[in-house]
Write an enzyme that holds these catalytic residues in place. Structure first.
Site, PDB file in Angstrom:
ATOM      1  N   LYS A   1      -4.734  -3.514  -0.932  1.00 43.33           N
ATOM      2  CA  LYS A   1      -3.884  -2.551  -1.534  1.00 43.33           C
ATOM      3  C   LYS A   1      -4.302  -1.734  -2.605  1.00 43.33           C
ATOM      4  O   LYS A   1      -5.752  -2.030  -2.854  1.00 43.33           O
ATOM      5  CB  LYS A   1      -3.069  -3.088  -2.688  1.00 43.33           C
ATOM      6  CG  LYS A   1      -2.440  -2.276  -3.276  1.00 43.33           C
ATOM      7  CD  LYS A   1      -1.017  -3.614  -3.912  1.00 43.33           C
ATOM      8  CE  LYS A   1      -0.294  -2.199  -4.654  1.00 43.33           C
ATOM      9  NZ  LYS A   1       0.756  -3.136  -6.315  1.00 43.33           N
TER      10      LYS A   1
ATOM     11  N   SER B   1       6.569  -6.883  -6.848  1.00 42.94           N
ATOM     12  CA  SER B   1       6.249  -5.785  -5.838  1.00 42.94           C
ATOM     13  C   SER B   1       5.535  -6.610  -4.578  1.00 42.94           C
ATOM     14  O   SER B   1       4.648  -5.789  -3.783  1.00 42.94           O
ATOM     15  CB  SER B   1       4.256  -5.065  -6.935  1.00 42.94           C
ATOM     16  OG  SER B   1       5.129  -3.892  -7.293  1.00 42.94           O
TER      17      SER B   1
ATOM     18  N   SER C   1       5.757  -2.322  -6.028  1.00 45.71           N
ATOM     19  CA  SER C   1       4.588  -0.806  -5.574  1.00 45.71           C
ATOM     20  C   SER C   1       3.307  -1.296  -4.604  1.00 45.71           C
ATOM     21  O   SER C   1       3.022  -0.049  -3.389  1.00 45.71           O
ATOM     22  CB  SER C   1       3.635  -0.609  -6.297  1.00 45.71           C
ATOM     23  OG  SER C   1       2.945  -1.876  -7.293  1.00 45.71           O
TER      24      SER C   1
END
Length: 525
Positions: free
Chosen positions: A129, A231, A207
């Site tokens: 990420k 998330s 996210s």
């Protein structure tokens, strides 16, 4: 849950809340120099591949790929090339990555092929990420504020994964500053759900959207995410993955661009419980750069926990009481989940009450006390250029304007909620089903999201289990037993149309829709 763990976690939570109240945060936290060795992985980390998966290396789970590499059936270079081929073919549709490190990944794979075998992550390609620092590689958190930021070091969690032998394939798309599903900083939708690639409106979870889509779309073996308000578990549920959010402090936040000092949790998104256990085993550990990681109980053997036992051909789980909250069984997939769990030897279902004042203590009013933690380290940016926050500006302003009295009241309410969850919920159960990840995100308690079915339209449906502090092994044990008797986690989405066809079959990539400021404020974790 032991009395020692209860006392230790309550004390630690109070200390972390006090640190947040005094502004003891940094932006971004300096990455500590990781000097530790390879973690211990038990033999259960290696799983003989299913025959049907041998023809396509990207179909292998992490544990299966680890077995194939260990026993010379597959090389790291072959595995990396297989994933890069899929990225090249399909990521123009998925838009899961914002940076692909093809040359670096190939070089790392060749080096792994010449090196002594280091463990199950040896030569395994991962997606990272884009709020995790990666040395010499742009780390943007998908924000205008960091669009040119190139960190000098890896985040501790990335350094641990690489030390265990993993290869970074690339950085993944995410919600701007980890707030929503993946969009551009001005709100234009980018990453799609791998199960409905031609329908951008299908929620892919956020996210950690890009990581989820890359793993679900077989463009990475596993990946990393962060969770402040769902998330990891939300995109895992949305894309048929198993995502593990550990207890606060299990994984260092050093070198991860922050969202909330008391609620950020790094963790893995994987294909099943065993893969999640391997990933967390590598990521977890004490870090001098992050005081939240220090003095915790030892990490249990997660791989053993994620290896179900069989007695006379039937699955036998560790003796576990699964708590069922009022009103949980409202859908057919949830009802089937509970029936399946109840039929597994060693697992029993127990009804548990909601703690006193649950709706009040977990509602929006108290949940909003997270907002000043978000704004405080970003105050220099808020004072100089509001445009840097793009479409997510509203939440940052709300945090800057919330009064100190409200913030302190919220911290006391958090401790009260934690005491009631530990005393009133976990008094009668070991793990509990969740209708939302938010309450346990508030408290820093571990959760796991995993697949339990599909809608009539073919979109994945998932569930979330939560546990007492430091009991990630409990969660893995239950989910591994469930996955031993179901096949939801084996199902993969069909490949999207080739890019040329996709351009005709769907709207142009710059017209996938846009989130308004109001929608962002509503979705923000």
């Amino acid at each position: 849950m032991s009395a020692l763990h209860r006392r230790a976690f309550l004390t630690r939570t109070a200390a972390v809340a006090a640190a947040a109240a005094t502004g003891a945060t940094a932006l971004p936290a300096p990455a500590g120099a990781f000097t530790g060795g390879t973690p211990h992985f038990s033999s259960g980390a290696y799983v003989r591949p299913r025959p049907e998966a041998l023809d396509d290396p990207t179909e292998l789970t992490l544990a299966e790929a680890a077995w194939a590499i260990r026993y010379g059936k597959l090389t790291p270079s072959e595995l990396v090339e297989a994933y890069l081929a899929r990225i090249g073919t399909f990521d123009p549709v998925y838009q899961a990555f914002n940076t692909v490190l093809a040359d670096q990944a190939r070089a790392a794979a060749k080096a792994a092929g010449r090196r002594r075998h280091t463990g199950p992550l040896h030569g395994i390609p991962l997606a990272i990420k884009d709020n995790y620092w990666t040395a010499g590689v742009r780390t943007t958190a998908n924000s205008y504020l960091f669009q040119d930021f190139v960190p000098p070091a890896d985040a501790t969690a990335v350094a641990r994964l690489k030390a265990a032998g993993a290869i970074v394939l690339g950085k993944t798309q995410m919600g701007p500053l980890a707030t929503t599903r993946a969009t551009t900083p001005d709100g234009r939708i980018t990453t799609v759900n791998a199960w409905t690639p031609t329908i951008p409106g299908t929620d892919p979870g956020g996210s950690s959207t890009g990581t989820a889509t890359s793993v679900a779309g077989r463009m990475a073996t596993s990946g990393t995410g962060t969770q402040t308000g769902g998330s990891i578990t939300a995109p895992s549920n949305a894309q048929n993955l198993t995502g593990l959010k550990p207890t606060m402090g299990r994984v260092s936040l050093a070198g991860i661009i922050p969202l909330s000092y008391t609620r950020d949790h790094p963790g893995p998104l994987a294909r099943d419980a065993k893969d999640a256990a391997i990933m967390l085993t590598a990521m977890a550990g004490e870090d001098p750069a992050d005081p939240r990681t220090q003095g915790l109980p030892p990490l249990p053997d997660l791989i053993e926990a994620a290896t179900p036992a069989f007695v006379r051909g039937k699955v036998r789980a560790r003796r576990t009481r699964v708590g069922v909250l009022p009103g949980y069984a409202t859908s057919a997939p949830r009802q089937a989940l509970l029936a399946t769990l109840d039929a597994i030897d060693g697992i029993s279902l127990v009804d548990v009450p909601l703690p006193d004042q649950w709706d009040l203590l977990t509602g929006t009013e108290f949940n909003n006390v997270r907002l000043p933690e978000r704004s405080e380290p970003f105050m220099p940016y808020l004072r100089t250029d509001l445009r840097g926050f793009g479409v997510s500006l509203t939440g940052w302003l709300q945090g800057a304007l919330l009064g100190s009295n409200e913030f302190l009241t919220g911290q006391r309410a958090k401790l009260l909620l934690l005491e009631r969850v530990l005393d009133q919920v976990f008094e009668s159960c070991d793990v509990v089903v969740q209708t939302s990840p938010v309450p346990f995100d508030i408290l820093g308690l571990p959760e796991i999201g995993f697949p339990i079915g599909f809608t009539a339209a073919g979109v994945p449906v998932g569930a979330i289990l939560g546990a007492a502090p430091y009991e990630e092994d409990r969660l893995l044990s239950v989910v591994a037993a469930y996955q031993a008797v179901t096949d939801w986690h084996w199902r993969r989405p069909a490949d999207p149309p080739a890019p040329a066809l996709a351009a005709r079959a769907m709207t142009a990539s710059d017209d996938r829709g846009r989130l308004t400021a109001e929608e962002v404020a509503e979705q923000t974790q």
